[in-house]
Design an enzyme around this catalytic site. Structure first.
Site, PDB file in Angstrom:
ATOM      1  N   HIS A  93     -82.147 -11.661   9.763  1.00  0.00           N
ATOM      2  CA  HIS A  93     -82.832 -12.846   9.228  1.00  0.00           C
ATOM      3  C   HIS A  93     -83.640 -13.605  10.279  1.00  0.00           C
ATOM      4  O   HIS A  93     -84.425 -14.496   9.922  1.00  0.00           O
ATOM      5  CB  HIS A  93     -81.821 -13.778   8.555  1.00  0.00           C
ATOM      6  N   GLU A 138     -80.386  -5.822   0.062  1.00  0.00           N
ATOM      7  CA  GLU A 138     -79.521  -6.182   1.187  1.00  0.00           C
ATOM      8  C   GLU A 138     -78.070  -5.811   0.933  1.00  0.00           C
ATOM      9  O   GLU A 138     -77.361  -5.391   1.853  1.00  0.00           O
ATOM     10  CB  GLU A 138     -79.660  -7.676   1.480  1.00  0.00           C
TER      11      GLU A 138
END
Length: 214
Positions: A166, A133
């Site tokens: 997310h 990420e």
């Protein structure tokens, strides 16, 4: 490797790792109980591949600096583990009070449940996932966008995408954390700082979940 090629290959590698559970789930010869462990392996491989891509990337036109102060990089990363945890808590309270968001994260709860049944999966969440990420959202996207846009706008866009990725509705929490990780990457000129902070915070959250949430 240019930042443009870096961004293409980094996002491709990240998506391959991210979508690996879907691939495993449709293969009839793979038992469902093996999917979390296989996913963890794919995340580790993804983190390795993205690290290699980063090493081969020309940093000249990026926020990264060649002469790294590793004392500052490591110390600031460690301090921001606690800092990011408190920021997450503050932003979560704002979401609850202002936006009526439910307390807790379904995403975190689901991940914790998987770890309880497949402990090896913790590597994907605490180490491999944060590495990927940070390479995607802090290094590749921000530096790529910054070729055309103001650095602050680039960071905001990247942080927003990080929050959306997310998919649990806590956009303020994830967006705020993404922006904090950008700030410490910009401060030190090393993506390692945000990796340390991100991985450490994930580890802290998961450990607390495993210890205190049934």
């Amino acid at each position: 490797m240019s930042i443009n090629k870096n961004t293409i290959w980094t996002i491709f590698g990240f998506l391959c790792a991210l979508q690996s559970p879907l691939l495993f789930s449709i293969l009839p010869f793979i038992p469902k109980t093996a999917i979390p462990n296989l996913t963890a392996i794919m995340y580790v491989l993804g983190a390795v591949v993205l690290s290699m891509i980063n090493l081969k990337t020309n940093k000249e036109a990026t926020l990264s600096r060649e002469k790294d102060d590793y004392g500052l990089i490591i110390s600031l990363g460690l301090v921001l583990i606690i800092g990011s945890f408190f920021l997450q808590s503050i932003l979560a309270m704002i979401e609850i009070v202002v936006f009526n968001q439910p307390m807790g994260s379904q995403n975190t709860a689901d991940i914790t449940a998987i770890i309880k049944s497949s402990p090896f999966f913790i590597i994907a969440v605490t180490i491999a996932g944060p590495i990927m990420e940070e390479f995607v959202f802090r290094f590749s996207l921000i530096n790529w966008l910054n070729q055309k846009l103001n650095i602050w706008l680039s960071a905001i866009i990247s942080s927003a995408l990080f929050a959306v990725m997310h998919v649990d509705g806590h956009y303020l929490v994830y967006g705020g954390l993404g922006f904090l990780f950008f700030l410490i990457y910009r401060k030190t000129g090393s993506i390692l700082t945000s990796i340390i902070a991100h991985a450490g915070m994930n580890t802290l959250v998961i450990v607390l979940q495993l210890l205190f949430v049934k």
